[in-house]
Design a protein around this motif. Structure first.
Motif, PDB file in Angstrom:
ATOM      1  N   LEU A   1      46.841 -30.626  19.190  1.00 42.27           N
ATOM      2  CA  LEU A   1      47.308 -30.869  20.551  1.00 42.27           C
ATOM      3  C   LEU A   1      46.453 -31.949  21.208  1.00 42.27           C
ATOM      4  CD1 LEU A   1      48.025 -27.268  21.929  1.00 42.27           C
ATOM      5  CD2 LEU A   1      49.687 -29.020  21.376  1.00 42.27           C
ATOM      6  N   PRO A   2      47.051 -32.801  22.012  1.00 48.83           N
ATOM      7  CA  PRO A   2      46.252 -33.846  22.669  1.00 48.83           C
ATOM      8  C   PRO A   2      45.227 -33.222  23.610  1.00 48.83           C
ATOM      9  CG  PRO A   2      48.474 -33.737  23.589  1.00 48.83           C
ATOM     10  CD  PRO A   2      48.464 -32.869  22.371  1.00 48.83           C
ATOM     11  N   PRO A   3      44.023 -33.798  23.682  1.00 48.81           N
ATOM     12  CA  PRO A   3      42.989 -33.229  24.561  1.00 48.81           C
ATOM     13  C   PRO A   3      43.463 -33.185  26.008  1.00 48.81           C
ATOM     14  CG  PRO A   3      42.056 -34.875  23.077  1.00 48.81           C
ATOM     15  CD  PRO A   3      43.540 -34.973  22.939  1.00 48.81           C
ATOM     16  N   SER A   4      43.363 -32.015  26.610  1.00 46.42           N
ATOM     17  CA  SER A   4      43.761 -31.836  28.005  1.00 46.42           C
ATOM     18  C   SER A   4      43.159 -30.531  28.507  1.00 46.42           C
ATOM     19  CB  SER A   4      45.290 -31.808  28.140  1.00 46.42           C
ATOM     20  OG  SER A   4      45.839 -30.808  27.308  1.00 46.42           O
ATOM     21  N   PRO A   5      42.839 -30.453  29.803  1.00 45.81           N
ATOM     22  CA  PRO A   5      42.220 -29.227  30.358  1.00 45.81           C
ATOM     23  C   PRO A   5      43.244 -28.110  30.499  1.00 45.81           C
ATOM     24  CG  PRO A   5      42.557 -30.850  32.093  1.00 45.81           C
ATOM     25  CD  PRO A   5      42.964 -31.515  30.809  1.00 45.81           C
ATOM     26  N   LEU A   6      43.229 -27.161  29.573  1.00 49.49           N
ATOM     27  CA  LEU A   6      44.226 -26.086  29.566  1.00 49.49           C
ATOM     28  C   LEU A   6      43.599 -24.701  29.487  1.00 49.49           C
ATOM     29  CD1 LEU A   6      46.785 -27.667  27.077  1.00 49.49           C
ATOM     30  CD2 LEU A   6      47.042 -27.486  29.526  1.00 49.49           C
ATOM     31  N   LEU A   7      42.494 -24.564  28.764  1.00 48.42           N
ATOM     32  CA  LEU A   7      41.936 -23.242  28.494  1.00 48.42           C
ATOM     33  C   LEU A   7      40.821 -22.927  29.480  1.00 48.42           C
ATOM     34  CD1 LEU A   7      41.667 -23.221  24.595  1.00 48.42           C
ATOM     35  CD2 LEU A   7      43.321 -22.016  25.988  1.00 48.42           C
ATOM     36  N   GLY A   8      41.025 -21.857  30.248  1.00 49.31           N
ATOM     37  CA  GLY A   8      39.963 -21.334  31.085  1.00 49.31           C
ATOM     38  C   GLY A   8      39.320 -20.139  30.412  1.00 49.31           C
ATOM     39  N   THR A   9      38.756 -19.258  31.247  1.00 43.05           N
ATOM     40  CA  THR A   9      38.114 -18.065  30.706  1.00 43.05           C
ATOM     41  C   THR A   9      39.098 -17.183  29.961  1.00 43.05           C
ATOM     42  OG1 THR A   9      36.578 -18.142  32.576  1.00 43.05           O
ATOM     43  CG2 THR A   9      36.674 -16.094  31.317  1.00 43.05           C
ATOM     44  N   SER A  10      40.310 -17.040  30.518  1.00 39.89           N
ATOM     45  CA  SER A  10      41.321 -16.217  29.851  1.00 39.89           C
ATOM     46  C   SER A  10      41.758 -16.828  28.533  1.00 39.89           C
ATOM     47  CB  SER A  10      42.535 -16.030  30.770  1.00 39.89           C
ATOM     48  OG  SER A  10      43.100 -17.285  31.107  1.00 39.89           O
ATOM     49  N   GLY A  11      41.808 -18.167  28.465  1.00 38.22           N
ATOM     50  CA  GLY A  11      42.169 -18.823  27.211  1.00 38.22           C
ATOM     51  C   GLY A  11      41.132 -18.599  26.133  1.00 38.22           C
ATOM     52  N   LEU A  12      39.855 -18.696  26.493  1.00 39.62           N
ATOM     53  CA  LEU A  12      38.811 -18.410  25.515  1.00 39.62           C
ATOM     54  C   LEU A  12      38.847 -16.948  25.078  1.00 39.62           C
ATOM     55  CD1 LEU A  12      35.735 -20.393  26.906  1.00 39.62           C
ATOM     56  CD2 LEU A  12      37.279 -21.031  25.061  1.00 39.62           C
ATOM     57  N   THR A  13      39.206 -16.067  26.011  1.00 41.39           N
ATOM     58  CA  THR A  13      39.335 -14.651  25.647  1.00 41.39           C
ATOM     59  C   THR A  13      40.449 -14.448  24.645  1.00 41.39           C
ATOM     60  OG1 THR A  13      38.548 -14.040  27.855  1.00 41.39           O
ATOM     61  CG2 THR A  13      39.681 -12.337  26.578  1.00 41.39           C
TER      62      THR A  13
ATOM     63  N   ALA B   1      40.617 -21.469   9.346  1.00 43.53           N
ATOM     64  CA  ALA B   1      41.263 -21.198  10.629  1.00 43.53           C
ATOM     65  C   ALA B   1      40.245 -21.194  11.764  1.00 43.53           C
ATOM     66  CB  ALA B   1      42.004 -19.859  10.567  1.00 43.53           C
ATOM     67  N   GLN B   2      39.033 -20.685  11.518  1.00 39.81           N
ATOM     68  CA  GLN B   2      38.003 -20.702  12.544  1.00 39.81           C
ATOM     69  C   GLN B   2      37.622 -22.132  12.920  1.00 39.81           C
ATOM     70  OE1 GLN B   2      34.592 -18.354  11.478  1.00 39.81           O
ATOM     71  NE2 GLN B   2      35.804 -16.550  10.993  1.00 39.81           N
ATOM     72  N   CYS B   3      37.539 -23.008  11.937  1.00 43.36           N
ATOM     73  CA  CYS B   3      37.225 -24.411  12.228  1.00 43.36           C
ATOM     74  C   CYS B   3      38.288 -25.051  13.111  1.00 43.36           C
ATOM     75  CB  CYS B   3      37.070 -25.195  10.923  1.00 43.36           C
ATOM     76  SG  CYS B   3      35.667 -24.666   9.909  1.00 43.36           S
ATOM     77  N   PHE B   4      39.548 -24.793  12.788  1.00 40.29           N
ATOM     78  CA  PHE B   4      40.634 -25.356  13.595  1.00 40.29           C
ATOM     79  C   PHE B   4      40.611 -24.789  15.016  1.00 40.29           C
ATOM     80  CE2 PHE B   4      42.930 -25.990   9.383  1.00 40.29           C
ATOM     81  CZ  PHE B   4      42.705 -27.362   9.388  1.00 40.29           C
ATOM     82  N   LEU B   5      40.355 -23.502  15.153  1.00 37.04           N
ATOM     83  CA  LEU B   5      40.329 -22.895  16.478  1.00 37.04           C
ATOM     84  C   LEU B   5      39.178 -23.431  17.318  1.00 37.04           C
ATOM     85  CD1 LEU B   5      41.264 -19.123  15.976  1.00 37.04           C
ATOM     86  CD2 LEU B   5      42.591 -20.904  17.083  1.00 37.04           C
ATOM     87  N   LEU B   6      38.028 -23.664  16.703  1.00 35.03           N
ATOM     88  CA  LEU B   6      36.912 -24.224  17.459  1.00 35.03           C
ATOM     89  C   LEU B   6      37.219 -25.650  17.909  1.00 35.03           C
ATOM     90  CD1 LEU B   6      34.146 -23.889  18.612  1.00 35.03           C
ATOM     91  CD2 LEU B   6      33.155 -24.507  16.412  1.00 35.03           C
ATOM     92  N   ASN B   7      37.849 -26.425  17.045  1.00 37.08           N
ATOM     93  CA  ASN B   7      38.276 -27.768  17.450  1.00 37.08           C
ATOM     94  C   ASN B   7      39.248 -27.701  18.624  1.00 37.08           C
ATOM     95  OD1 ASN B   7      36.917 -29.671  15.800  1.00 37.08           O
ATOM     96  ND2 ASN B   7      38.131 -29.024  14.046  1.00 37.08           N
ATOM     97  N   SER B   8      40.162 -26.734  18.575  1.00 33.65           N
ATOM     98  CA  SER B   8      41.113 -26.559  19.683  1.00 33.65           C
ATOM     99  C   SER B   8      40.384 -26.231  20.969  1.00 33.65           C
ATOM    100  CB  SER B   8      42.111 -25.442  19.347  1.00 33.65           C
ATOM    101  OG  SER B   8      42.766 -25.679  18.133  1.00 33.65           O
ATOM    102  N   ALA B   9      39.410 -25.326  20.893  1.00 28.48           N
ATOM    103  CA  ALA B   9      38.671 -24.945  22.093  1.00 28.48           C
ATOM    104  C   ALA B   9      37.913 -26.133  22.677  1.00 28.48           C
ATOM    105  CB  ALA B   9      37.715 -23.799  21.765  1.00 28.48           C
ATOM    106  N   LEU B  10      37.332 -26.967  21.833  1.00 27.50           N
ATOM    107  CA  LEU B  10      36.564 -28.115  22.330  1.00 27.50           C
ATOM    108  C   LEU B  10      37.452 -29.132  23.028  1.00 27.50           C
ATOM    109  CD1 LEU B  10      34.048 -28.750  19.396  1.00 27.50           C
ATOM    110  CD2 LEU B  10      33.761 -27.351  21.437  1.00 27.50           C
ATOM    111  N   SER B  11      38.692 -29.281  22.580  1.00 30.89           N
ATOM    112  CA  SER B  11      39.575 -30.302  23.173  1.00 30.89           C
ATOM    113  C   SER B  11      40.408 -29.782  24.335  1.00 30.89           C
ATOM    114  CB  SER B  11      40.506 -30.869  22.095  1.00 30.89           C
ATOM    115  OG  SER B  11      41.336 -29.851  21.579  1.00 30.89           O
ATOM    116  N   LEU B  12      40.532 -28.454  24.469  1.00 29.23           N
ATOM    117  CA  LEU B  12      41.446 -27.907  25.481  1.00 29.23           C
ATOM    118  C   LEU B  12      40.746 -27.134  26.590  1.00 29.23           C
ATOM    119  CD1 LEU B  12      44.271 -26.527  23.131  1.00 29.23           C
ATOM    120  CD2 LEU B  12      44.195 -28.728  24.284  1.00 29.23           C
TER     121      LEU B  12
END
Length: 1471
Positions: free
Chosen positions: A436-448, A469-480
């Protein structure tokens, strides 16, 4: 009758006490309905006398006495009777009729009492609807059903009191939240009836109260159950809430305040309803959407459905199509849904942005469509929705991309954490999230949500898949992640769920990426809320070092020891803090380049101080020392960085082990070393690791080791000494002892262990021969022969699933030996093919082995060999190609692998040039059958096979589409250059081979059905010829022209006929010199052109395209051949000729006066055309004339403008009604990496006309219809009874019930309401059914239907014997309420969550059957009026029956249930 009798009794000055006593009943008994109605009529008659001022018949004392009696009836008779009815279980006829009678009595008594009594009665009733089950069972309480009817009876008094009105509304809204689903419509009816009694001013305040309550409820509890009930309320109140404003909205703020269209929560409820699992809720949401769209068009209120005057038409069109799509999705059938998907795709593309750059609609509406498809019961529809969404170009636009991303991290993420996903699907989804393109989407609930996926969903997955899968999810968290909304503590808590041994290990690229992200966002994280912050002091953003230091101090701060034994601290705190410390250190080190020791010492000073006092301070709390040691341990565990060992170490280990005795330990070491060498070779081949000098030296030593001579003790004839080495099984005693010590596998697994060892040798050999070749110390030719012999030997020794490295090695060696060692090469290829065939049932190993085999066997140097050079090998390869095609018939995708390899080899994507490229391309002529078979390839599956194949394609990762071979070869043909002689020769040979296939099918005696294999092959032949036509030489087209004519004379299916005609038109346009030979086709043998002349007449329909510059000679010839066919005895020929004549004559009218001789033809031509236009009373002739003019080939289609890949391979097959697996949409070609658009043949059709058409063809009906027309107006069963027509004539003067009674026919109590049906044919058939089964009456929206010819053709005089009533659709609500008060049970045919099955439901005697509209069913605003929803059990795919058929089934079931009692009643009356 009651009123006349009561007036007579009251006029005689009776004893009122005696009358009250005689009409009343004991408190314990259940009175008959007649007694209650008699008492009601008596008190109603007293009303005018009691309320008349100064009445002489009622003195004050007597009036008070009578009023006391009335009040006594109210408290001692009416309300106790209602309580007793409530205590009875069920919805029987007795309870329903008694409730209606008691409510009428209550409504008569209450007006005669004072206001205090009225208020007291109302207040005793209102709490009942929302009581608990325990409270309802207490004495004196009313059930929900009875309480609702009582409140409805008291509405005039409730509406008059403002306080009681608010209490009633609040009580009803409260009961809507708490009642079970089956009863929730009761309070909704109460609110609806109450609103009808209020004045305009009070109505606005009550509506605002209701709307605010519904919005508040849904916003706080957005669940499917709440959505279902709020939509029920909104649809019921839609007539009040969605009224048109007759004045500008700006001048009436109060009206706007009540308009739900201005509320965002309202649209949220509508969208939730559109994707609801309950079909009735979806229907209600669609009803509100359509109602709002119509209202916005009328009043122009500024809301999401309104638009400016310029965009109003565009936006209105969008909402019409949107509603159409959502309604079509209810059908649940892919062939119904697929045509509308292209429409919404095009519509969204054109309306996504207006001129000001603002979206015409919110993207969430689009996502509702796809969410609805994703939840479909039809898996094909779900798959189509996923594919369509992924191909949607609108997602590339910023607004839509953001909304789509919000959908992914919102509802989709909730599903990701709540479902039990399998490992592979979850891995792919995590990878997609990371893209997904980097954009501010995940807040506290998203990380949860992501944490829940890590902690719960992945816990049971395989380690490697889980780590990826953990690597991909961490990349997602860093960009979103929205950095400003999460604290550093949230981030570090989230990171604790990434295991160091699986994904987040120090020193890896992911760790460095995380450090860079922390450094980039330092100071931007959300500050922590501390106790000092609560005092009002301003908070400042802290650095990561300050945060870590604070966390260390907090971690080491522990309460004083209590002296009791304590458990070890939670290790997760130490893990979280240790990772935070290491990240902080590495982040600062990357920034400044400082030494780690200095940074750590300053950061860990509190910890070091604590550790220094562990052994000296006896008062140090034990918990503090435990936590300190835990933190140090985790720092050591997480702080280590993995190091790689030198390549030469592995080679030394391997060579050393070869000289050891065959013990278990040495053999295992040998196998592990070879596996390590194979892994390192693979990493270097893919350039994952660099080739250092010492590594190259070790590789050369390994290469020389493999090709060193065999030891003299060997009996093998090969000269390769160290290839195909085997692991020696240890001695028996050593094996048993060391087996027990090492806990190895069982004995039989040693073979697999040894096979892997041999496979690893070939992996190394593959890499070494590509990098270093054959060592100079050995003879190349003999060594290669020996190497190939070893590979053949390895094929015999290795299991079939481990031979892929051998295939790769043979791919390098075979081309160098094929001329000198043909027999050995044939042996290698044949044995390899046998092994691949043996893997056909093992999908996991079959596809990699197949790709490796095809790359080896169909190498371009092997394909260049002619039959004279290598006859055996050439014949073997051709036989294998045929067997591959045969295997592909049962195993999808096999032929596609061969085609992809061959096409990319013969014509590389880079477009290679020069002698080498020409040499490689020349090999195609030795195997041209592969190309021609691919042009017509495509198996035909039965329906059950097709479903299985689609399921396999859906689950498989590779592209195994059966259309892939055709797409590959078509893309290959598009790449051919007509100026290249070899390419030109290939195209001409392919064209001749395809025409031969078409001719063979035409001459065969096989029956030629629509969508049969023969039909599909012919269609594919002409599609390919159309694609090749612009590239063919003019001289070759001249030789081709006769073959095209010959094909036109054959009997062909419609789709093939259109393609042949299109081919003729294009040839005539490009090469007009062939016009004379075209005219000669009309003068051939009459028997041969009996009906096939229609093909050539179809060409003349496009006369203006073929001859843009009209000449008199050409025009005269065209009219001559057309007029001859206009008088043909065959109807179809005449029809085609008339259409051609009409088109040609429309162009020629301007030349008639100028040209000599054409004026004489004018009268004949006009007579023919007048005959065609006068086909108004000739049965099917007029229909066929209309349909052929509207047909796509003669209407919207333009042969030149619409010449594109999309038209040939997608639009034409769909409009010609070929099966959908014959359609190749443009997006499939775009997905091919080697496809490029040819300038002479565009990919997509530039004009949208054809894409907007629906499939269909005109029906040829030239059979005689005289006999059918003769009896068209006659109904043989027109006499419904055994009387003659003369005997029935006097009965026609009576009203329908009297007629039926005179004939001994009795009507039942069933009332059928058909006011929503608008088709006369359905109404006529329904009238006939109702009359036959004795319905009491049929309700229509207009009695004018009975005069309609279509109605009468199906009713066959039933309207003369059945009572008919007229109730307009707008009056249905009031009509149903009246019938409900009369004791009718309102039954509707609708599929809901609480529907009763028809075979289980027992119809009450007084039943009102409400029938819905043919298309939309029962409107959503009438659903709450239903007492019962009945659904007809279904077994098929089609979602609904015709409304007349559904009604007939219910009417018969009602009649069947009441047949025995009705027959007994008839017999008693006749006796």
């Amino acid at each position: 009758m009651y009123s006349a009798l009561i007036n007579a009794v009251l006029s005689s000055s009776p004893d009122y006490d005696l009358l009250f006593e005689s009409l009343s009943w004991p408190s314990e008994s259940w009175p008959d309905t007649e007694r209650v109605e008699a008492l009601t009529a008596f008190i109603e008659g007293l009303g005018p006398l009691l309320t008349e001022p100064g009445s002489t018949s009622f003195p004050d004392a007597k009036r008070r006495c009578v009023l006391d009696k009335v009040e006594s009836v109210l408290w001692t008779k009416c309300l106790p009777f209602l309580s007793r009815i409530s205590a009875e279980a069920g919805e029987g006829v007795r309870c329903r009729e008694s409730t209606a009678a008691a409510c009428r009595l209550l409504s008569v008594c209450v007006p005669l009492c004072n206001e205090a009594v009225c208020r007291r009665v109302c207040q005793s009733i209102l709490p009942s609807p929302h009581l608990s089950e325990e409270e309802l069972t207490s004495p004196g309480r009313l059930s929900v059903e009875v309480a609702s009817e009582v409140v409805a009876a008291l509405l005039p008094f409730l509406a008059a009191d403002e306080q009681l009105t608010h209490t009633t509304v609040s009580s009803s809204l409260s009961s809507i939240r708490t009642l079970p689903d089956a009863l929730v419509s009761k309070p909704v009816r109460v609110i609806l009836s109450l609103l009808n009694c209020l004045s305009s001013a009070r109505l606005k305040s009550i509506l605002k109260l209701i709307l605010d309550d519904l919005n508040s409820w849904h916003s706080t509890d957005r669940t499917p159950a709440v959505t279902e009930r709020t939509l029920l309320c909104l649809t019921a109140l839609s007539d009040h809430l969605l009224k048109p404003h007759h004045h500008p909205p700006s001048s009436s703020s109060s009206c706007c305040d009540l308009d739900p269209r201005l509320s965002l929560q309202f649209w949220t409820m509508v969208q939730d309803g559109l994707i609801h699992s309950d079909s009735v809720s979806r229907k209600r949401a669609l009803f509100l959407l359509k109602r709002c769209a119509a209202l916005s068009e009328e009043d122009g209120l500024d809301c999401p459905l309104s638009a400016t005057r310029e965009g109003k038409k565009k936006k209105l069109k969008f909402w019409e199509d949107y509603v159409l799509v959502m309604e079509t999705l209810e059908e649940n059938q892919i062939h119904v849904v697929r045509p509308v998907l292209n429409r919404i795709d095009t519509l969204i593309q054109t309306t996504a942005n207006d001129d000001q750059g603002q979206g015409l609609f919110h993207p969430s509406w689009l996502l509702c469509v796809y969410q609805r498809m994703f939840h479909s019961e039809n898996k094909s529809l779900m798959r189509e929705g996923v594919c369509h969404l992924l191909e949607l170009r609108v997602l590339q636009q910023p607004t839509f991309a953001l909304a789509f991303s919000q959908f992914i991290v919102g509802p989709f993420m909730d599903q990701l954490g709540s479902k039990h996903w399998c490992a592979l699907p979850l891995l792919f989804l995590c990878q997609a999230l990371s893209k997904l393109p980097p954009s501010p989407l995940l807040g506290t609930s998203g990380l949860t949500a992501l944490r829940d996926v890590l902690r719960c969903t992945m816990i049971t997955h395989q380690v490697l898949l889980r780590g990826a899968a953990q690597c991909f999810l961490l990349n997602s968290a860093l960009s979103l992640t929205v950095v400003s909304e999460v604290t550093l503590d949230d981030v570090f808590s989230f990171l604790t769920h990434f295991r160091a041994d699986e994904s987040l290990c120090r020193g890896t690229q992911l760790w460095k990426q995380l450090c860079a992200w922390l450094l980039e966002n330092e100071g931007s994280f959300k500050p922590r809320i501390t106790d000092e912050d609560c005092t009002g002091a301003s908070t400042s953003n802290e650095t990561i070092r300050a945060h870590v230091q604070g966390e260390i101090v907090s971690y080491l701060r522990v309460p004083a020891s209590t002296g009791e034994s304590e458990r070890l601290p939670d290790s997760r705190e130490a893990d979280k803090l240790a990772r935070a410390i290491l990240l902080c250190v590495d982040m600062e080190r990357s920034q400044s380049g400082a030494e780690i020791s200095n940074t750590l010492e300053s950061l860990l000073s509190p910890l070091l101080e604590t550790l220094s006092r562990v052994s000296t301070n006896i008062y140090l709390p034990q918990r503090k020392s435990d936590k300190s040691l835990q933190l140090v341990l985790r720092l050591f565990q997480l702080g280590k960085i993995p190091r790689s060992r030198d390549f030469s170490h592995h080679f030394d280990c391997f060579t050393d082990c070869c000289c050891q005795v065959p013990s278990l330990a040495y053999q295992v070491t040998r196998a592990v070393t070879m596996a390590s060498l194979a892994t390192l070779c693979g990493l270097m081949e893919h350039e994952v690791i660099d080739k250092r000098p010492e590594t190259v030296s070790a590789l050369k030593s390994l290469n020389e080791y493999f090709y060193s001579p065999k030891l003299p003790s060997s009996h093998s004839q090969t000269s390769l000494g160290n290839v195909n080495q085997r692991l020696l099984k240890p001695e028996t005693i050593d094996w048993l002892v060391e087996f027990s010590a090492a806990v190895t596998s069982d004995g039989p697994d040693w073979g697999r262990f040894s096979a892997n060892f041999m496979r690893d040798q070939w992996i190394c050999l593959n890499f070494l021969i590509k990098v270093f070749g054959i060592p100079e110390s050995v003879e190349a030719a003999e060594t290669l022969k020996a190497a190939l012999s070893c590979s053949v030997e390895a094929l015999a020794l290795l299991p079939s699933d481990l031979v892929l490295p051998v295939f790769t090695f043979m791919e390098t060696v075979l081309p160098q030996l094929v001329r000198d060692e043909e027999a050995l090469c044939v042996e290698a290829v044949s044995l390899s093919w046998e092994l691949v065939q043996g893997l056909s049932t093992n999908a996991n190993d079959f596809w990699p082995a197949l790709k490796g085999f095809i790359s080896m066997a169909f190498h371009h140097k092997l394909l260049q060999l002619t039959h004279a050079q290598s006859p055996t090998l050439t014949a073997t390869l051709k036989q294998i190609a045929r067997e591959l095609m045969e295997l592909s018939q049962s195993k999808s995708g096999v032929f596609g692998v061969l085609l992809q390899h061959c096409c990319q080899m013969w014509l590389p994507a880079g477009g290679g040039s020069g002698d080498q490229a020409d040499t490689v391309f020349s090999s195609i002529f030795n195997h041209i059958s592969i190309i021609t078979e691919a042009c017509v390839y495509g198996p035909v599956f039965r329906r059950d096979q097709r479903n299985l194949v689609k399921s396999v394609q859906l689950m498989s990762h590779d592209n195994r589409d059966d259309q892939l071979p055709r797409m590959c070869v078509l893309a290959f043909l598009c790449h051919l250059d007509s100026s290249n002689l070899q390419h030109q020769r290939l195209m001409e040979e392919v064209a001749m081979e395809l025409l031969k296939k078409d001719n063979d099918i035409s001459r065969s005696k096989v029956r030629y059905y629509s969508n049969s294999l023969q039909h599909r092959v012919k269609n594919r032949v002409w599609q390919t010829l159309l694609l090749l036509l612009p590239k063919l030489r003019e001289e070759f087209v001249a030789t081709l022209w006769g073959r095209v004519f010959e094909a036109g004379f054959c009997s062909n299916q419609a789709s093939v006929k259109y393609l042949i005609e299109w081919m003729m038109i294009l040839i005539l346009v490009r090469y007009p010199q062939h016009t004379d030979s075209f005219w000669s086709c009309f003068s051939l043998d009459h028997e041969k052109t009996k009906t096939s002349v229609c093909t050539f007449l179809s060409v003349l329909v496009h006369f203006s395209v073929i001859f843009p510059k009209l000449k008199e000679k050409v025009l005269r010839k065209a009219l001559d051949v057309i007029l001859q066919s206009c008088f043909n005895h065959n109807f179809s020929v005449r029809l085609y000729a008339l259409l051609a004549l009409k088109r040609v004559w429309s162009l020629a009218e301007n030349l008639v006066e100028e040209a000599d001789g054409l004026g004489g033809l004018s009268s004949v031509i006009k007579a023919c055309l007048n005959q065609a236009e006068a086909m108004q009373s000739t049965g099917n002739a007029n229909k066929n004339w209309t349909r052929i003019q509207e047909h796509f080939f003669f209407g919207a289609f333009h042969p030149i403008r619409d010449y594109s890949t999309e038209t040939i391979f997608c639009t034409f097959p769909s409009l010609s009604e070929l099966a959908d697996d014959e359609w190749i949409p443009p997006w499939k070609f775009e997905k091919l990496s080697y496809f490029s658009e040819d300038p002479s043949l565009p990919l997509r059709n530039p004009a949208p006309d054809l894409n907007q058409l629906q499939p269909g063809d005109w029906i040829q009906q030239d059979r005689s219809t005289v006999a059918a027309e003769r009896w068209a107006e006659v109904q043989k069963k027109i006499t419904p009874w055994r009387l003659g027509i003369q005997e029935q004539e006097p009965e026609l003067q009576l009203v329908p019930p009297q007629r039926a009674a005179r004939l001994g026919k009795l009507h039942g109590a069933l009332l059928v309401v058909a006011s929503l049906i608008d088709k006369p044919t359905n109404l006529g058939g329904l009238c006939r059914t109702c009359e036959i089964f004795g319905a009491s009456a049929l309700v229509l929206d207009s009695l004018r239907h009975v005069n309609d010819k279509n109605f009468q053709s199906l009713s066959v005089s039933a309207e003369l014997w059945l009572p008919l009533l007229e109730v307009k659709p707008m009056e249905l609500t009031e009509f149903l309420q009246v019938k409900k008060s009369e004791g009718y049970c309102i039954v509707g045919v609708e599929q809901t969550a609480n529907s009763h099955s028809l075979q289980e439901y027992q119809f009450p005697e007084k039943t009102l059957l409400l029938l819905g509209n043919e298309r939309e069913g029962i409107p959503a605003n009438l659903l709450q009026m239903l007492d019962v929803c009945v659904e007809i059990p279904q077994q098929g795919i089609i979602r609904s029956l015709n409304v007349h058929v559904s009604a007939a089934l219910l009417i018969w079931e009602y009649t069947r249930q009441h047949l025995s009692s009705g027959s007994a009643e008839v017999d008693s009356k006749r006796s």
